[in-house]
Design an enzyme around this catalytic site. Structure first.
Site, PDB file in Angstrom:
ATOM      1  N   LYS A 174       0.842  -1.197   0.000  1.00 51.29           N
ATOM      2  CA  LYS A 174       0.000   0.000   0.000  1.00 51.29           C
ATOM      3  C   LYS A 174       0.872   1.240   0.000  1.00 51.29           C
ATOM      4  O   LYS A 174       1.839   1.329   0.752  1.00 51.29           O
ATOM      5  CB  LYS A 174      -0.887   0.016   1.254  1.00 51.29           C
ATOM      6  CG  LYS A 174      -1.924   1.120   1.242  1.00 51.29           C
ATOM      7  CD  LYS A 174      -3.119   0.706   0.444  1.00 51.29           C
ATOM      8  CE  LYS A 174      -4.168   1.789   0.354  1.00 51.29           C
ATOM      9  NZ  LYS A 174      -3.812   2.867  -0.585  1.00 51.29           N
ATOM     10  N   LYS A 204       4.915   1.940   8.642  1.00 48.38           N
ATOM     11  CA  LYS A 204       3.738   2.724   9.036  1.00 48.38           C
ATOM     12  C   LYS A 204       2.484   1.856   9.140  1.00 48.38           C
ATOM     13  O   LYS A 204       1.718   1.947  10.110  1.00 48.38           O
ATOM     14  CB  LYS A 204       3.506   3.855   8.033  1.00 48.38           C
ATOM     15  CG  LYS A 204       2.330   4.772   8.389  1.00 48.38           C
ATOM     16  CD  LYS A 204       2.109   5.835   7.338  1.00 48.38           C
ATOM     17  CE  LYS A 204       3.247   6.814   7.282  1.00 48.38           C
ATOM     18  NZ  LYS A 204       2.980   7.930   6.351  1.00 48.38           N
ATOM     19  N   LYS A 223       5.373   2.480  -2.799  1.00 46.27           N
ATOM     20  CA  LYS A 223       5.315   3.900  -3.157  1.00 46.27           C
ATOM     21  C   LYS A 223       5.611   4.042  -4.636  1.00 46.27           C
ATOM     22  O   LYS A 223       6.366   3.243  -5.203  1.00 46.27           O
ATOM     23  CB  LYS A 223       6.349   4.707  -2.354  1.00 46.27           C
ATOM     24  CG  LYS A 223       5.966   6.170  -2.167  1.00 46.27           C
ATOM     25  CD  LYS A 223       4.848   6.321  -1.150  1.00 46.27           C
ATOM     26  CE  LYS A 223       4.548   7.766  -0.823  1.00 46.27           C
ATOM     27  NZ  LYS A 223       3.559   7.885   0.252  1.00 46.27           N
ATOM     28  N   SER A 256      -7.686   4.932   4.301  1.00 46.16           N
ATOM     29  CA  SER A 256      -7.570   4.228   3.028  1.00 46.16           C
ATOM     30  C   SER A 256      -7.898   2.749   3.213  1.00 46.16           C
ATOM     31  O   SER A 256      -8.550   2.126   2.376  1.00 46.16           O
ATOM     32  CB  SER A 256      -6.166   4.382   2.450  1.00 46.16           C
ATOM     33  OG  SER A 256      -6.006   5.630   1.816  1.00 46.16           O
TER      34      SER A 256
END
Length: 457
Positions: free
Chosen positions: A112, A136, A148, A390
């Site tokens: 993600k 995270k 990313k 999200s």
């Protein structure tokens, strides 16, 4: 088994959004964070983002006593993708830019992370941010890994039709490497809900209707209520948790917010509603200050009408370079990384720093601030509200059952509150500061998942 995937034969171009209507303005407001020139990292004073992230990871690994081979495995990305795409511009000429997608780790679930479009995007930055997303999501205790993406481009040189074509071509190049249960992109700096809508539409041409392929979508396409405010609201909840630990509350505290985009503006609005006093703000147009407190509602209205804080009547203009060192109780850097470094750390007057941006504090500055007694709430916890909501959006899309905004905000507060308790427990266990506590918490959860799944067998 982790491996490196490099595609040098395909082509991809950078994508972003113009500020061309109120809707597009809001999306850019979400993404660009209205950075002042002083918000850009000063290369001579800051450590490379990847080197800084690796440093924090290795310190956490030592605290945890991880096996060196496991440590190396956790550090290496699962896959690195590099694509180039050429499309016709509106005038008939061709334009090409290089795009990246780094998929760091999937031990705990689908990878993600956002896709950012900015002239300074480069492989090391994307790699560092992908790794940060792994830790995270683990700190937040949501079932994701980290990824990313980014494309180096100047969005001011692209029309809306060019941006749409570029988005679709980029999606065509990576569609077989992302997926609902593989890698779920989201907006980041320079992108917004319209970008996600284009990705969703193009991906669905190959795989059928797939609303869960991206998050941060428009509400009409399955986006979640509360997503726009999520990162800023998460900053509020994180700040409340930290202050409560120190016997304080938001009310009466003086705040400085560097970056007045989506994160900064929402944080300012919500903090102001809780009785906090915003005494200085900066954005791409400059910086303003009012020691008696800035009228945040008026400032938000002004920025929407004038595309920036410059000229706001309710405060005095100040040098953008001084905003980080203004007198305050709590500093919230909510723009680009590397803005707090060895050259300005000694001048920071805040007692608390809440990292609304990714990697805003250089490791050398970290050490300087620690010696001064400044408490830093690290980015991998403090700005996790966006990825948490999200996750909620992804869950809603998979279930085909949407939540009301009250439920979204209630669940977000629950995750942020629990996350802080877990973070503090790790700090107590290892006698470390909040940054090492957060990294240790995230790395430990990923390492445990990796071993349980049969690492090394």
């Amino acid at each position: 088994m982790k491996h490196i995937y490099t595609n040098t034969n395909t082509k991809c171009v950078g994508i972003s959004l113009y500020i061309y209507t109120h809707l597009q303005y809001q999306e850019s407001h979400f993404s660009v964070a209205f950075l002042s020139k002083s918000n850009k990292p000063k290369n001579k004073n800051t450590m490379n983002a990847l080197a800084a992230t690796n440093r924090n990871f290795k310190l956490a690994s030592r605290l945890l006593g991880l096996d060196s081979k496991l440590e190396q495995s956790l550090l290496i990305p699962f896959r690195e993708i590099k694509v180039e795409c050429t499309i016709p511009k509106d005038d008939g000429t061709l334009a090409s830019f290089v795009g990246f997608r780094v998929q760091h780790d999937n031990a705990r679930g689908p990878m993600k992370g956002g896709i950012r479009y900015h002239p300074e995007v480069e492989p090391d930055e994307v790699n560092a941010l992908a790794q940060l997303m792994t830790w995270k999501t683990a700190v937040a205790k949501i079932p994701y890994g980290g990824a990313k993406g980014g494309i180096g481009c100047d969005t001011s040189e692209l029309s809306i039709s060019e941006l749409e074509r570029l988005t679709r071509v980029f999606t065509q190049k990576i569609h077989d490497l992302i997926g609902i249960h593989t890698d779920v992109p989201a907006p980041d700096m320079g992108t917004g809900s319209q970008t996600m809508a284009w990705i969703l539409d193009e991906y669905s041409k190959f795989h059928g209707h797939s609303p869960a392929i991206v998050t941060g979508k428009p509400i009409d396409l399955g986006g979640s209520l509360g997503r726009d405010a999520a990162t800023g609201r998460g900053v509020l909840f994180a700040t409340e948790a930290l202050l409560n630990e120190h016997g304080k509350s938001i009310a009466g505290q003086r705040f400085v917010i560097q970056g007045f985009g989506n994160v900064g503006s929402w944080a300012a609005k919500l903090i102001n509603e809780k009785g906090g006093k915003i005494v200085a703000v900066s954005d791409v147009t400059g910086a303003i200050k009012n020691k008696n407190g800035i009228d945040i509602s008026g400032l938000i209205e002004h920025t929407e009408e004038n595309i920036g804080a410059k000229g706001f009547d309710g405060a005095d203009a100040i040098d953008p370079d001084s905003v980080l060192v203004e007198d305050c109780d709590i500093l919230i850097p909510a723009a680009l990384g590397g803005v707090i470094h060895r050259e300005n750390a000694n001048e920071i007057k805040a007692k608390f720093v809440i990292e609304g941006a990714n990697h805003p504090t250089d490791p050398e500055a970290d050490e300087i601030l620690r010696k001064k007694g400044v408490v830093i709430l690290p980015d991998i916890y403090a700005n996790s509200g966006g990825v948490i909501v999200s996750y909620f959006e992804w869950v809603q899309n998979i279930q085909g059952f949407m939540w009301d905004e009250e439920k979204v905000n209630k669940e977000l507060k629950s995750y942020m509150t629990r996350g802080f308790k877990d973070l503090k427990e790790m700090c107590k266990t290892h006698s470390c500061d909040l940054r090492m506590g957060a990294f240790s918490l995230g790395v430990n959860r990923v390492a445990q998942a990796t071993v349980i799944r049969g690492w090394g067998s």
